[in-house]
Design a protein around this motif. Structure first.
Motif, PDB file in Angstrom:
ATOM      1  N   THR A 184      13.356  -3.253   6.211  1.00  0.00           N
ATOM      2  CA  THR A 184      14.478  -4.069   5.759  1.00  0.00           C
ATOM      3  C   THR A 184      14.208  -4.644   4.375  1.00  0.00           C
ATOM      4  N   TYR A 185      12.932  -4.639   3.963  1.00  0.00           N
ATOM      5  CA  TYR A 185      12.521  -5.145   2.647  1.00  0.00           C
ATOM      6  C   TYR A 185      12.839  -6.625   2.466  1.00  0.00           C
ATOM      7  N   LEU A 186      12.911  -7.368   3.541  1.00  0.00           N
ATOM      8  CA  LEU A 186      13.196  -8.797   3.447  1.00  0.00           C
ATOM      9  C   LEU A 186      12.228  -9.562   4.329  1.00  0.00           C
ATOM     10  N   SER A 187      12.141 -10.856   4.089  1.00  0.00           N
ATOM     11  CA  SER A 187      11.264 -11.696   4.892  1.00  0.00           C
ATOM     12  C   SER A 187      11.822 -13.101   4.945  1.00  0.00           C
ATOM     13  N   GLY A 188      11.327 -13.867   5.914  1.00  0.00           N
ATOM     14  CA  GLY A 188      11.669 -15.278   6.008  1.00  0.00           C
ATOM     15  C   GLY A 188      13.164 -15.531   6.073  1.00  0.00           C
ATOM     16  N   GLN A 189      13.620 -16.509   5.286  1.00  0.00           N
ATOM     17  CA  GLN A 189      15.013 -16.925   5.322  1.00  0.00           C
ATOM     18  C   GLN A 189      15.952 -15.827   4.830  1.00  0.00           C
ATOM     19  N   SER A 436      12.848  -4.405  -7.401  1.00  0.00           N
ATOM     20  CA  SER A 436      13.041  -2.951  -7.364  1.00  0.00           C
ATOM     21  C   SER A 436      11.897  -2.323  -6.571  1.00  0.00           C
ATOM     22  N   ILE A 437      12.251  -1.413  -5.670  1.00  0.00           N
ATOM     23  CA  ILE A 437      11.268  -0.779  -4.794  1.00  0.00           C
ATOM     24  C   ILE A 437      11.462   0.732  -4.850  1.00  0.00           C
ATOM     25  N   TYR A 438      10.359   1.443  -5.081  1.00  0.00           N
ATOM     26  CA  TYR A 438      10.361   2.897  -5.070  1.00  0.00           C
ATOM     27  C   TYR A 438       9.348   3.342  -4.016  1.00  0.00           C
ATOM     28  N   SER A 439       9.746   4.264  -3.143  1.00  0.00           N
ATOM     29  CA  SER A 439       8.853   4.641  -2.067  1.00  0.00           C
ATOM     30  C   SER A 439       9.068   6.098  -1.680  1.00  0.00           C
ATOM     31  N   GLY A 440       7.985   6.782  -1.340  1.00  0.00           N
ATOM     32  CA  GLY A 440       8.063   8.170  -0.891  1.00  0.00           C
ATOM     33  C   GLY A 440       7.071   8.427   0.225  1.00  0.00           C
ATOM     34  N   LYS A 441       7.436   9.327   1.126  1.00  0.00           N
ATOM     35  CA  LYS A 441       6.597   9.579   2.282  1.00  0.00           C
ATOM     36  C   LYS A 441       6.776  11.015   2.766  1.00  0.00           C
ATOM     37  N   VAL A 442       5.677  11.646   3.210  1.00  0.00           N
ATOM     38  CA  VAL A 442       5.703  12.981   3.809  1.00  0.00           C
ATOM     39  C   VAL A 442       4.905  12.925   5.104  1.00  0.00           C
ATOM     40  N   ASP A 443       5.481  13.453   6.198  1.00  0.00           N
ATOM     41  CA  ASP A 443       4.820  13.495   7.497  1.00  0.00           C
ATOM     42  C   ASP A 443       4.813  14.927   8.034  1.00  0.00           C
ATOM     43  N   PHE A 444       3.720  15.288   8.688  1.00  0.00           N
ATOM     44  CA  PHE A 444       3.579  16.630   9.267  1.00  0.00           C
ATOM     45  C   PHE A 444       3.044  16.480  10.688  1.00  0.00           C
ATOM     46  N   SER A 445       3.589  17.269  11.615  1.00  0.00           N
ATOM     47  CA  SER A 445       3.098  17.259  13.000  1.00  0.00           C
ATOM     48  C   SER A 445       3.072  18.672  13.539  1.00  0.00           C
ATOM     49  N   THR A 446       2.084  18.954  14.421  1.00  0.00           N
ATOM     50  CA  THR A 446       1.959  20.277  15.020  1.00  0.00           C
ATOM     51  C   THR A 446       1.123  20.164  16.289  1.00  0.00           C
ATOM     52  N   LYS A 447       1.019  21.275  17.007  1.00  0.00           N
ATOM     53  CA  LYS A 447       0.162  21.358  18.189  1.00  0.00           C
ATOM     54  C   LYS A 447      -1.048  22.213  17.845  1.00  0.00           C
ATOM     55  N   LEU A 448      -2.251  21.669  18.072  1.00  0.00           N
ATOM     56  CA  LEU A 448      -3.494  22.396  17.838  1.00  0.00           C
ATOM     57  C   LEU A 448      -3.958  23.073  19.120  1.00  0.00           C
ATOM     58  N   LYS A 449      -5.002  23.835  19.006  1.00  0.00           N
ATOM     59  CA  LYS A 449      -5.571  24.522  20.165  1.00  0.00           C
ATOM     60  C   LYS A 449      -5.981  23.504  21.220  1.00  0.00           C
ATOM     61  N   GLY A 450      -5.729  23.816  22.469  1.00  0.00           N
ATOM     62  CA  GLY A 450      -6.037  22.886  23.547  1.00  0.00           C
ATOM     63  C   GLY A 450      -4.932  21.880  23.790  1.00  0.00           C
ATOM     64  N   ASP A 451      -3.736  22.186  23.262  1.00  0.00           N
ATOM     65  CA  ASP A 451      -2.566  21.333  23.452  1.00  0.00           C
ATOM     66  C   ASP A 451      -2.796  19.925  22.905  1.00  0.00           C
ATOM     67  N   VAL A 452      -3.458  19.863  21.751  1.00  0.00           N
ATOM     68  CA  VAL A 452      -3.686  18.586  21.070  1.00  0.00           C
ATOM     69  C   VAL A 452      -2.577  18.381  20.048  1.00  0.00           C
ATOM     70  N   LYS A 453      -1.904  17.248  20.127  1.00  0.00           N
ATOM     71  CA  LYS A 453      -0.876  16.927  19.146  1.00  0.00           C
ATOM     72  C   LYS A 453      -1.539  16.310  17.920  1.00  0.00           C
ATOM     73  N   PHE A 454      -1.242  16.892  16.759  1.00  0.00           N
ATOM     74  CA  PHE A 454      -1.833  16.430  15.501  1.00  0.00           C
ATOM     75  C   PHE A 454      -0.732  15.952  14.574  1.00  0.00           C
ATOM     76  N   GLU A 455      -0.923  14.754  13.990  1.00  0.00           N
ATOM     77  CA  GLU A 455       0.018  14.201  13.022  1.00  0.00           C
ATOM     78  C   GLU A 455      -0.764  13.732  11.799  1.00  0.00           C
ATOM     79  N   ALA A 456      -0.167  13.931  10.628  1.00  0.00           N
ATOM     80  CA  ALA A 456      -0.784  13.467   9.390  1.00  0.00           C
ATOM     81  C   ALA A 456       0.315  13.158   8.389  1.00  0.00           C
ATOM     82  N   GLY A 457       0.014  12.278   7.453  1.00  0.00           N
ATOM     83  CA  GLY A 457       1.027  11.929   6.463  1.00  0.00           C
ATOM     84  C   GLY A 457       0.443  11.129   5.324  1.00  0.00           C
ATOM     85  N   VAL A 458       1.217  11.060   4.242  1.00  0.00           N
ATOM     86  CA  VAL A 458       0.859  10.254   3.075  1.00  0.00           C
ATOM     87  C   VAL A 458       2.077   9.461   2.647  1.00  0.00           C
ATOM     88  N   LYS A 459       1.826   8.341   2.003  1.00  0.00           N
ATOM     89  CA  LYS A 459       2.919   7.487   1.538  1.00  0.00           C
ATOM     90  C   LYS A 459       2.484   6.721   0.302  1.00  0.00           C
TER      91      LYS A 459
END
Length: 816
Positions: A184-189, A436-459
């Motif tokens: 929301t980019y806001l706080s308090g009152q 003024s606020i500038y923001s960027g984000k990338v997220d990646f998710s997949t299933k690895l061997k052994g049915d392990v869920k893997f997530e990674a991202g940068v922001k």
């Protein structure tokens, strides 16, 4: 207050007594289509003799569902899922004493139907407890129709809103508030003012996460609140309109319009709302000034202030999704608000000597005009690589706030005979701010061997604030700059973050998730007026761990750990003064440091309705409001400081269940113990105390479209840093009626029916000795009307776009 406590207690124990007598059959089954399981199908258990809805369930990824604690009798099932025709089962009978029943598999068929023909009339429960979060289904409560988002948050389980609009979760401040997964980019009152201006009828759900995973920012030591706005998946044109009028001491009104058009590869959506709110507040403060050596009272202040405020706000949101192909979706969203309003405060301060004789009477008026605007742009991308869940999401955001705060403070001084004692003082404040606020984000998710869920991202995010406080005194012919009070403050902040997260179902009983997040923070502050600058750079690591254990069908356990950070709000870093009167003001602190906390929570879910959690947190350099007193000028001001270490122990219990076929109850209770220890104003302070919070909703469904609700909350005496807050609560009552062939609804709501939502408290340490009391226009009677229109075909849902999770710290200027 006693009447309210009695009413809540009787209703709560009546509900629990009825529950204690219940025990029934577990009904299980499965839903499929084209020999594949159907997830998220709505399964309704109907009474055979009149098709009345008894209970609801939702199928999981394997298409399985279960309906618990069903009484003996004859029933049938109705199953609905997006994109499929409604399907009924044959009737069946549950015998007395039976413990389980497996229904025949329900096979759905694809269908193209009108919007009206697939309308689901059953209601979701108000509160749903999931492994990693608590979900509040807003539409399930009639009193939410005319309430603001802030009102709805205030009665949600575990959430408290103090007199200044600060939001706490399970007794702890430092909550990150998000909207559709975005900050929301806001706080308090400023955050409180925005949430007050937004009508609750636009809400779909509120998600409460006390220990968020590594994918979310580490900001917010007590967790994340995600506010989800209603979305539409209907082909063609459709929408809804809502209007409401409320009357307290003053009038209030809300109006909103939601539109959606989906055709082919494009989905266009938009909504707008207008909110008018006129209200009042009354604040009384009593202060004793004591001799530092002896502790004897030198003088005392008796302040009484009346604040009349009038605001009009306009909120808007519009966007388009482009389904490039089955794997790739592009989207753009623009949203914002325009808030305009004024506040006029009349303040009388009586200054007495140590014998109680009047020395000075000060009459003040404070006239404030606010013009607060926001514009936000979001570009998003989602690409699905395969059916196994490998996907990439990206978001880019730009948000801009501008706030013009104009203040005129006029003070007159009289002696005990009522004669002028000094010249009048007229102070003007011109306080513009820009963020003024500038923001960027990338997220990646997949299933690895052994049915392990893997997530990674940068922001990465970059913030610039420009705040200019220009104060001037009237000398009889012109305004002259007040060089002591004026200031110009520039602030720049860059945060870079990355995370990885692993999750796996180890076996039928055990599941685990491990995450690690790193955040690098770089900040610069510059007070142009005084020439003071500061610069800070730091990198921190934030691990998270979750372990789940399923003992049996009825008992699930989970334990979680997370390290969190709570950075100072931009408003709190801003060193400006904001005046209530000559003797009382608040001021920012540009030298605040972030606070860090370690959070542990153990939770247990029994039979899908009773949820219990134990939590502990330890926080260093806690940021809290501190009252500071200048005896030589008899002034008191409030500012944020890193005052202490805090330990918090808590236990919460929630239960949601049907008392009868027409009465459903949700109960929430939370008890916690806070201990603060540290240095305040150069002296050692140690404060501790426990408090109890309870929320209750009783929802009633009657025949011929009638419904009702009795809800309320109670908060006992509590310790909030160096301030002790007394007990407070409220009771809400609502009656609703479906009209116009169920396309419309009328709702009559009375909020704070007993007028008990009044704040009072005190603070006593070192040379500070004050008590305060505050009331507002909280008892309101509202009539609300909603109408839904349009036709279309329901399409298969797609996953929600992931958006930027930035901390809600931006402020548009001084609050009040």
């Amino acid at each position: 207050m006693n009447k309210m406590i009695t009413l809540l207690t009787v209703a709560a124990f009546s509900s629990l007594a009825a529950l204690a007598q219940k025990a029934g059959t577990l009904v299980t089954g499965s839903v499929s289509a084209a020999q594949k399981p159907v997830e998220a199908a709505s399964v309704g258990l109907l009474r055979a003799k009149d098709s009345a809805v008894v209970k609801m369930a939702v199928s999981d990824k394997a298409g399985l569902y279960k309906v618990e604690n069903v009484n003996p009798g004859k029933y049938l099932l109705v199953v609905q899922a997006v994109g499929y025709a409604k399907q009924y089962s044959g009737s069946f009978e549950l015998a007395a004493g039976s413990t389980s029943y497996t229904a025949p598999e329900v096979q759905l068929k694809a269908a193209e139907k009108d919007l009206q023909s697939v309308t689901v009339t059953s209601k979701k429960p108000f509160i749903e407890q999931k492994l990693d979060k608590t979900v509040i289904n807003v539409d399930a409560s009639p009193t939410n129709a005319s309430a603001s988002i802030l009102d709805i948050l205030e009665k949600s389980p575990g959430i408290s809103v103090d007199k200044d609009g600060n939001i706490s979760l399970k007794g702890k401040q430092g909550v990150m508030v998000m909207m559709d997964g975005k900050p929301t980019y806001l706080s308090g009152q400023d955050l409180a003012n925005m949430l007050k201006s937004m009508p609750g009828n636009n809400l779909e759900q509120i998600e409460i996460m006390t220990n968020p995973p590594a994918k979310f920012d580490a900001s917010g030591n007590s967790g994340v609140i995600n506010i989800k706005i209603k979305k539409n998946k209907i082909q063609g044109f459709n929408g809804s309109v809502n209007t409401g009028y409320g009357q307290g001491v003053y009038a209030k009104a809300t109006n909103s319009l939601n539109l959606n058009y989906r055709n082919g590869k494009f989905n266009f959506f938009g909504n707008g709302s207008q909110n008018y709110n006129k209200g009042f507040g009354e604040l009384s403060i009593k202060r004793n000034f004591r001799d530092a050596a002896t502790g004897n009272i030198l003088s005392n202040f008796d302040q009484a202030a009346r604040n009349d405020r009038e605001f009009s706000s306009y909120n808007y949101k519009a966007g388009v999704d482009y389904y490039m192909n089955q794997k790739t979706t592009l989207g753009v969203v623009v949203n914002g608000f325009i808030n305009k309003g004024s506040e006029f405060t009349r303040n009388t301060t009586l200054i007495n000597d140590n014998n109680g004789m009047l020395v000075t009477r000060t009459q003040s008026t404070n006239n404030v005009h606010l013009d607060f605007k926001n514009l936000g742009l979001n570009f998003n991308l989602r690409h699905v690589f395969d059916s196994a869940g490998t996907e990439l999401t990206a978001d880019a955001d730009y948000v801009h706030y501008s706030n013009l705060n104009t203040q005129y403070l006029n003070s007159s001084f009289f002696d005990n005979a009522g004669l002028p004692k000094a010249n009048d003082e007229l102070l003007r404040g011109l306080i513009p701010s820009s963020i003024s606020i500038y923001s960027g984000k990338v997220d990646f998710s997949t299933k690895l061997k052994g049915d392990v869920k893997f997530e990674a991202g940068v922001k990465s995010s970059y913030v610039e604030t420009d705040n200019d406080a220009g104060y001037a005194n009237w000398n009889g012919s012109q305004y002259v700059t007040d060089v002591i009070r004026s200031n110009h403050f520039l602030y720049k902040e860059n945060i870079n973050a990355g995370y990885i997260n692993f999750g796996k179902q180890l076996n039928k009983k055990w599941a685990a998730q491990l995450g690690l997040r790193t955040e690098n923070t770089n900040i610069k502050g510059n007070q142009l007026t005084t020439g003071q600058t500061f610069k800070r750079d730091y990198t921190q690591v934030f691990p998270t761990l979750y372990i789940g254990y399923t003992l049996n069908e009825k008992n699930q356990f989970a334990i979680s750990y997370g390290r969190r950070i709570d950075r100072p709000n931009y408003q709190d870093l801003n060193p400006f003064m904001y005046f209530l009167d000559k003797y009382t003001y608040q001021v920012g602190n540009p030298y605040l440091n972030p606070q860090f906390s370690h959070n542990i929570e153990l939770s247990h879910s029994f039979n899908g309705f009773l949820n219990t959690s134990l939590n502990y947190s330890a926080t260093n350099d806690i940021i809290q409001d501190v009252f500071e007193q200048v005896d030589s000028t008899t002034t008191t001001y409030v500012k944020k400081s890193n005052i202490a270490k805090r330990q918090n122990f808590g236990i919460s219990v929630s239960a949601g269940f049907p008392v009868t076929k027409w009465w459903r109850t949700n109960l929430y209770m939370n008890g916690n113990y806070n201990k603060f220890k540290g240095l305040v104003n150069g002296g050692q302070v140690e404060v501790d105390g426990s408090n109890f919070v309870a929320n209750m909703q009783n929802m009633f469904t009657f025949s011929k479209g009638w419904g009702g609700e009795i809800s309320g909350f109670y908060r006992s005496r509590s310790v909030e840093g160096v301030l002790v807050a007394n007990e407070m609560g409220a009771v809400n009552v609502a009656v609703s009626k479906q009209v116009l062939k169920n396309k419309g609804s009328l709702k009559l709501i009375v909020r704070d029916a007993l007028y008990t939502q009044k704040f009072s408290g005190y603070s006593r340490y070192q040379n500070v000795d004050l008590t305060l009391r505050q009331i507002r226009d909280s008892r309101v009677v509202t009539l609300n009307f909603t109408y839904r229109f349009g036709k279309g075909k329901i399409t298969q849902p797609r996953k929600k776009n992931t958006s930027v999770e930035e901390q809600s710290r931006v402020s548009g200027g001084g609050g009040n």
